[in-house]
Design an enzyme around this catalytic site. Structure first.
Site, PDB file in Angstrom:
ATOM      1  N   ASP A 536       0.850  -1.188   0.000  1.00  0.00           N
ATOM      2  CA  ASP A 536       0.000   0.000   0.000  1.00  0.00           C
ATOM      3  C   ASP A 536       0.886   1.239   0.000  1.00  0.00           C
ATOM      4  O   ASP A 536       2.094   1.168   0.219  1.00  0.00           O
ATOM      5  CB  ASP A 536      -0.953  -0.022   1.201  1.00  0.00           C
ATOM      6  CG  ASP A 536      -0.218  -0.114   2.536  1.00  0.00           C
ATOM      7  OD1 ASP A 536       0.605   0.780   2.806  1.00  0.00           O
ATOM      8  OD2 ASP A 536      -0.454  -1.080   3.295  1.00  0.00           O
ATOM      9  N   GLU A 616      22.134 -22.614 -17.521  1.00  0.00           N
ATOM     10  CA  GLU A 616      21.245 -21.708 -16.772  1.00  0.00           C
ATOM     11  C   GLU A 616      22.033 -20.520 -16.215  1.00  0.00           C
ATOM     12  O   GLU A 616      21.559 -19.386 -16.206  1.00  0.00           O
ATOM     13  CB  GLU A 616      20.560 -22.464 -15.624  1.00  0.00           C
ATOM     14  CG  GLU A 616      19.434 -23.376 -16.105  1.00  0.00           C
ATOM     15  CD  GLU A 616      18.916 -24.306 -15.008  1.00  0.00           C
ATOM     16  OE1 GLU A 616      17.696 -24.496 -14.934  1.00  0.00           O
ATOM     17  OE2 GLU A 616      19.746 -24.843 -14.225  1.00  0.00           O
TER      18      GLU A 616
END
Ligand code: DGJ
Length: 741
Positions: A536, A616
């Site tokens: 928020d 990777e």
């Protein structure tokens, strides 16, 4: 002057670059709202829209005598109040010393000043210097003496207006506030949709759009936190508003506790939005002369659709809400050990992760939950913020030196607001928990909540956390909160003040955060609450980034990050590449896809890099390089949602464009592969139509294809679009760098 007062017609006009807000002192001194929308011309007076008419069952002020044409029940009110016949949602319900529940607020005076207002002890939008002007309008009830000052700050160049209210007890005794909201926004005409953001743990901020209907649509939280379940942000928009067109109004509460956002459609097809602290379980005692300050609401209007509304919020929150060194400094690319090890780590394992990570350009190692007390799982240790030397054998400073010697920073996890029953802190201070006398208290994730309204609790936390942060070169803190509040009761407050505890709790959290962020200005704080349970605007004032969700699955993140982007800047969205099969969903997605999705946030990794293959690791090295190259575009660029993942089940696309339109970044994830596929043609946004752009897929492509390379005009990319070459397989993805030539 962005704030004007015309004394002849008692009119307040607030202008931003593209918007106007107008209100006036109306009959009997009531403050009437007139307009919020596209910018008006100088001198425009919308009092002409004011429409007094006798309405049955809507009362009239006593001074009106036999004139029944004016009622606050049907007029657009600037701050709605209970008790004097406005039967719609009210912002204010006081219990006066004589027991009456009434606030009959009339205009008294006003002031206009340079700079931004700052609500006491609460997070707020601030002025960077010469950007803002503030209007304070004082209203008072002539009988009780209760006064309310409405405080508006206009951020002209940001197209934003913030507001809050200060309620002052000017009566002859004690007042109790049963409801004290921050803002009310009335619309006398128009048919709208309302957009709210709901969710649950691992599925935050899903977008829900519904036509406004008679009665109320409510989005709220009574969990003691803004919550995963609802978010303190609401949008009202035209029925046909899209990303690129239509009127929309946002109200965003800069607050992290219980809240309510209501949209009410009344008997006359008028719409009212209200927002603020949830009135349930709220009762604030105001002694004579005392004031109560509500949290701030940031209001933004856009006449150009939802996309522009979001971009205005992004700019406002990035520049005028987030603070600290990392407001502008590039955030380090991090690796977090949570999904790599959970609780099962020691210093050697962390150093091994750092060794591999540092070789690939990763800059910060975050040591997550489990480094303190006797914490081997989630049943113990919270509150005991002392290093567990069974895990960190040489202590924190030694770990830090080892990590620093690899050229990496070290960060650390805390969950300050919580306490485990199996902890030294609990054994010493069981009374520090929030719970009523004689009640055992509800456990959630095996833990209780500390009473953050207590000064002694905050002091303990400040001292212990400061000691940890001073004991080694720690450069990042993850501030977690892994349960919601129940059994609300503070042992430090008398019975009649228990209605204050929810709000005092969050004021206490803010106080501690303010002290710690000021004491450790070089530390980057990241907010977290079981992922995005407290994502928020209140938290963004203390933590410029917030872990967006515990769901790290790239495909799930598409909709979570999409919903989050409506009200919050991308620079705040904590997002990491995690291992496959994904720990939450079991889904496997290509590394490139995970990189593209995580890069639309504060980029990082959350996997055991020691287990990655050489191939990777090469991809990670490349991703890290790419991320550093396009960093500004993502953190400060204009964000465009190009598709809606809740509606389009084939692909999700989004774009970043530099404010000067010199470059852009297009991201496309194929959610579902189809045989005989319909090609994706994606129209870009925000480019210079006259300019020519080179379009190049970069290394972050799950399927690197050259077909869409080329040089095209901005106009053709925006009007005709870009054909995305066929990508084989679910979850394939592509990222294109687009540079003006
Ligand atoms: C919840 C957070 O969202 C996770 O990332 C992790 O930090 C755990 N808590 C640790 O308990």
């Amino acid at each position: 002057m962005s704030i004007q007062f015309c004394s002849e017609n008692s009119l307040f006009t607030l202008h931003t670059q593209n918007t106007t807000y107008q209100m006036k002192v109306g009959p009997y001194g009531y403050l009437i709202h007139l307009y919020y929308g596209a910018r008006l011309a100088e001198g425009d007076d919308l009092s002409r829209l004011f429409f007094p008419l006798d309405r049955s069952f809507s009362g009239n002020p006593n001074e009106a005598g036999y004139d029944r044409s004016f009622s606050i029940d049907v007029q657009p009110m600037e701050y709605s109040m209970f008790g004097c016949s406005d039967y719609r949602s009210s912002c204010l319900i006081p219990v006066n010393p004589d027991g009456t529940r009434e606030a009959d607020l009339r205009y008294v005076s006003h002031t206009i000043e340079n700079g931004a207002a700052a609500p006491d002890g609460l997070p707020h939008v601030y002025d960077n210097g010469g950007e803002a002007e503030t209007l304070r309008i004082r209203l008072a009830d002539p009988v009780s003496g209760l006064a309310v000052t409405l405080v508006y700050t206009v951020f002209e160049s940001r197209d934003a207006i913030t507001r809050y209210a200060v309620i002052e007890n000017g009566t002859s005794g004690r007042v109790e506030l049963e409801k004290a909201l921050s803002a009310c926004l009335d619309f006398t005409h128009g048919e709208y949709d309302v957009i709210t953001f709901w969710g649950r743990h691992c599925f935050e901020r899903a977008v829900e759009r519904t036509p406004v209907r008679h009665g109320k649509i409510v989005s709220d939280s009574l969990r003691g936190a803004s919550s995963h379940q609802q978010n303190p942000f609401m949008i009202l928009c035209d029925h046909d508003a899209t990303e690129t067109a239509g009127e929309c109004w946002g109200m965003s509460l800069i607050y992290s506790g219980n809240f309510i956002a209501e949209c009410e459609y009344d008997q006359l097809w008028q719409t009212r939005l209200t927002m603020g602290i949830h009135p349930h379980a709220f009762r604030w005692v105001l002694e004579q002369g005392e004031c109560f300050t509500t949290p701030e609401v940031a209001m933004i209007y856009s006449g150009d659709g939802l996309g522009e509304l979001s971009r205005r919020y992004h700019r406002l929150y990035r520049n005028n809400l987030c603070r600290g060194e990392y407001k502008t400094a590039r955030r380090p690319i991090l690796i977090n050990n949570w999904e790599a090890t959970y609780f099962g780590f020691d210093d050697d394992k962390l150093v091994k992760i750092a060794e591999d990570a540092s070789k690939l350009g990763i800059e910060l190692l975050v040591m997550d939950d489990g480094w303190f007390g006797k914490r081997e799982d989630d049943t113990t240790g919270l509150g005991d913020w002392f290093v567990n030397t069974n895990k960190l054998h040489g202590g924190l400073d030694s770990l830090c030196r080892r990590v620093n010697s690899l050229g990496m920073k070290l960060g650390i996890w805390f969950e300050p607001e919580m306490i485990s029953e199996d902890s030294d802190l609990y054994r010493a201070h069981p009374e520090w928990c929030l719970r009523g006398p004689g009640r055992a208290g509800v456990r959630s994730r095996h833990q209780f909540v500390l009473d953050m309204s207590r000064q002694d609790v905050r002091e303990y936390l400040f001292e212990t956390i400061s000691a940890v942060l001073s004991s080694a070169n720690l450069e990042y803190v993850k501030w977690d909160m892994n349960r919601h509040i129940s059994n609300i009761y503070s042992g430090a407050l008398p019975a009649e003040r228990q209605g204050e505890v929810y709000h005092r709790y969050i004021l206490g959290v803010y106080d501690l955060m303010e002290r710690l962020t000021s004491a450790f200005p070089h530390v980057l704080f990241e907010g977290c609450s079981g992922g995005g349970g407290r994502f928020d605007a209140g938290m963004l004032y203390y933590t410029p980034q917030i872990w967006c969700s515990d769901d790290t699955d790239a495909i799930e993140r598409l909709s979570i990050q999409y919903g989050t982007s409506f009200g919050y800047p991308i620079s705040a969205v904590g997002s990491h590449v995690s291992a496959v099969p994904n720990h939450q969903t079991g889904r496997s997605t290509p590394m490139a896809t995970r990189g593209i999705v995580a890069m639309s946030g504060t980029f990082g990794y959350e996997l055991d890099i020691n287990k990655m293959s050489a191939e990777e690791k090469d991809i990670i090295r490349q991703q890290v390089e790419d991320c550093k190259r396009v960093y500004e575009l993502i953190s400060d660029g204009d964000y465009y949602r190009l598709s809606d993942p809740f509606a389009n089940h084939n692909y999700t696309a989004w774009q970043f464009t530099a404010p000067d339109q010199s470059r852009a970044l297009l991201n496309v994830v194929q959610v579902k592969m189809e045989v005989c596929p319909v090609p994706f043609v994606i129209r870009l946004r925000g480019l210079d139509p006259e300019a020519r752009y080179e379009v190049k897929p970069n290394s972050l492509n799950a399927v690197v294809r050259e077909e869409s390379c080329g040089v095209y005009s901005g106009a053709s990319l925006m009007k005709a679009g870009l054909l995305i070459p066929l990508m084989k397989g679910d979850y394939a993805a592509a990222q294109y760098e687009i540079n003006r030539v």
